[in-house]
Write a protein that holds these residues in place. Sequence first.
Motif, PDB file in Angstrom:
ATOM      1  N   PRO A  59       1.005  -0.865   0.133  1.00 14.17           N
ATOM      2  CA  PRO A  59      -0.201   0.257  -0.220  1.00 14.17           C
ATOM      3  C   PRO A  59       0.886   1.225  -0.046  1.00 14.17           C
ATOM      4  CG  PRO A  59       0.693  -1.112   2.299  1.00 14.17           C
ATOM      5  CD  PRO A  59       0.914  -1.896   1.278  1.00 14.17           C
ATOM      6  N   THR A  60       0.473   2.842  -0.661  1.00 14.10           N
ATOM      7  CA  THR A  60       1.128   3.867  -0.227  1.00 14.10           C
ATOM      8  C   THR A  60       0.064   4.761   0.205  1.00 14.10           C
ATOM      9  OG1 THR A  60       1.777   3.137  -2.290  1.00 14.10           O
ATOM     10  CG2 THR A  60       1.979   5.699  -1.465  1.00 14.10           C
ATOM     11  N   LEU A  61       0.022   5.501   1.206  1.00 15.48           N
ATOM     12  CA  LEU A  61      -1.213   6.233   1.843  1.00 15.48           C
ATOM     13  C   LEU A  61      -0.528   7.653   1.654  1.00 15.48           C
ATOM     14  CD1 LEU A  61      -3.019   6.546   3.868  1.00 15.48           C
ATOM     15  CD2 LEU A  61      -1.369   6.137   5.490  1.00 15.48           C
ATOM     16  N   VAL A  62      -1.733   8.270   1.905  1.00 14.64           N
ATOM     17  CA  VAL A  62      -1.371   9.792   1.310  1.00 14.64           C
ATOM     18  C   VAL A  62      -2.050  10.439   2.449  1.00 14.64           C
ATOM     19  CG1 VAL A  62      -1.297  12.352   0.112  1.00 14.64           C
ATOM     20  CG2 VAL A  62      -1.113   9.845  -0.912  1.00 14.64           C
ATOM     21  N   ASP A  63      -1.796  11.223   3.873  1.00 14.25           N
ATOM     22  CA  ASP A  63      -2.053  12.366   4.216  1.00 14.25           C
ATOM     23  C   ASP A  63      -2.532  13.704   3.485  1.00 14.25           C
ATOM     24  OD1 ASP A  63      -2.875  13.798   6.530  1.00 14.25           O
ATOM     25  OD2 ASP A  63      -1.268  12.353   7.593  1.00 14.25           O
ATOM     26  N   HIS A  64      -3.444  13.941   3.194  1.00 11.23           N
ATOM     27  CA  HIS A  64      -3.323  15.495   2.690  1.00 11.23           C
ATOM     28  C   HIS A  64      -3.736  16.421   3.897  1.00 11.23           C
ATOM     29  CE1 HIS A  64      -4.318  13.108  -0.954  1.00 11.23           C
ATOM     30  NE2 HIS A  64      -5.796  12.784   0.149  1.00 11.23           N
ATOM     31  N   LYS A  65      -3.974  16.084   5.045  1.00  9.55           N
ATOM     32  CA  LYS A  65      -3.874  17.262   6.000  1.00  9.55           C
ATOM     33  C   LYS A  65      -2.603  17.352   6.160  1.00  9.55           C
ATOM     34  CE  LYS A  65      -8.479  16.929   7.885  1.00  9.55           C
ATOM     35  NZ  LYS A  65      -9.201  16.729   8.755  1.00  9.55           N
ATOM     36  N   ASN A  66      -1.294  16.743   5.972  1.00 10.74           N
ATOM     37  CA  ASN A  66      -0.107  17.151   6.405  1.00 10.74           C
ATOM     38  C   ASN A  66       0.686  17.131   5.230  1.00 10.74           C
ATOM     39  OD1 ASN A  66       2.160  16.931   8.498  1.00 10.74           O
ATOM     40  ND2 ASN A  66       2.311  15.067   7.966  1.00 10.74           N
ATOM     41  N   GLY A  67       0.356  17.963   4.323  1.00 11.66           N
ATOM     42  CA  GLY A  67       1.202  18.418   3.284  1.00 11.66           C
ATOM     43  C   GLY A  67       0.884  17.408   2.251  1.00 11.66           C
ATOM     44  N   ASP A  68      -0.046  16.328   2.307  1.00 10.82           N
ATOM     45  CA  ASP A  68      -0.494  15.146   1.071  1.00 10.82           C
ATOM     46  C   ASP A  68       1.570  14.568   0.868  1.00 10.82           C
ATOM     47  OD1 ASP A  68      -2.173  16.039   0.385  1.00 10.82           O
ATOM     48  OD2 ASP A  68      -1.632  16.454  -1.835  1.00 10.82           O
ATOM     49  N   PHE A  69       0.995  14.650   2.689  1.00  7.65           N
ATOM     50  CA  PHE A  69       2.667  12.965   2.992  1.00  7.65           C
ATOM     51  C   PHE A  69       2.782  12.002   2.426  1.00  7.65           C
ATOM     52  CE2 PHE A  69       4.793  11.340   6.258  1.00  7.65           C
ATOM     53  CZ  PHE A  69       5.925  11.549   5.681  1.00  7.65           C
ATOM     54  N   ALA A  70       3.412  11.065   1.412  1.00 10.51           N
ATOM     55  CA  ALA A  70       3.306  10.392   1.091  1.00 10.51           C
ATOM     56  C   ALA A  70       4.015   8.903   2.367  1.00 10.51           C
ATOM     57  CB  ALA A  70       3.415   9.758   0.009  1.00 10.51           C
ATOM     58  N   ILE A  71       3.258   8.605   2.173  1.00  8.29           N
ATOM     59  CA  ILE A  71       4.142   6.190   2.738  1.00  8.29           C
ATOM     60  C   ILE A  71       3.899   5.636   2.348  1.00  8.29           C
ATOM     61  CG2 ILE A  71       4.816   5.841   5.456  1.00  8.29           C
ATOM     62  CD1 ILE A  71       2.284   8.045   5.821  1.00  8.29           C
ATOM     63  N   TRP A  72       5.327   4.659   2.596  1.00  7.27           N
ATOM     64  CA  TRP A  72       4.642   3.568   1.780  1.00  7.27           C
ATOM     65  C   TRP A  72       5.476   2.223   2.565  1.00  7.27           C
ATOM     66  CZ3 TRP A  72       9.771   1.600  -0.492  1.00  7.27           C
ATOM     67  CH2 TRP A  72      10.872   2.731  -1.076  1.00  7.27           C
TER      68      TRP A  72
END
Length: 223
Positions: A59-72
Amino acid sequence: MSHGKQFTLFTHIGGPNGWKAAFVLAELGLTYESVYLDFGKGEQKAPEHTKYNPNGRIPTLVDHKNGDFAIWESGAIITYLAEKYDPEGKISVKGEKDKIAQLQWLFFQASGQGPYFGQAVWFKKYHPEQLPSVIERYQKETVRVLGVLEAVLSKQEWLVGGKPTVADISFIPWNNFAVDVILTDFPEFNFEKDFPATFKWHTALSSRPAIKDVWGQRDALLK
């Protein structure tokens, strides 16, 4: 990309690792939109996804409330969610030693359970040539990993902190695959009889409302 919900989760309907992240998001009451990538079309390798995840996997997760921070990488995603969005320790631990123990189990799941169980499923279901000795090897590794869990869970109810945490939750999807796919023809395998403490633990985790809801979504998508 729509930002109506806080997170976008790039995932795959049949891939266990994405469901681990979905479980944690649901347990924490976080809003997310799942984007189910079509592996047959190579969508996981397309620029729309690799701009977030250069490895081109889920998976890849994008946190839009943290500057579109992406974590994989699912273990990193779970750790991020626990650190940033579980300040009260609803499904995570906060003490120094417990946090390392929690991370230890997340590493074991990612390196000891996922790859071996994944290879077992691949060689059993998808490899173009049937290789009985290879299938047997990964079935035995699946049993070995269940044995590691049993050795610990026969002495304590949960993996860390005396409560269900992300460490426990991370094992659920691949354990389901062990029972439903990997070990269906393994000689005399009986989850409840052979690994009673692990069976009790897995059943308790699978009965949690958030887990049941998310796994039910998966079942509905697979129909």
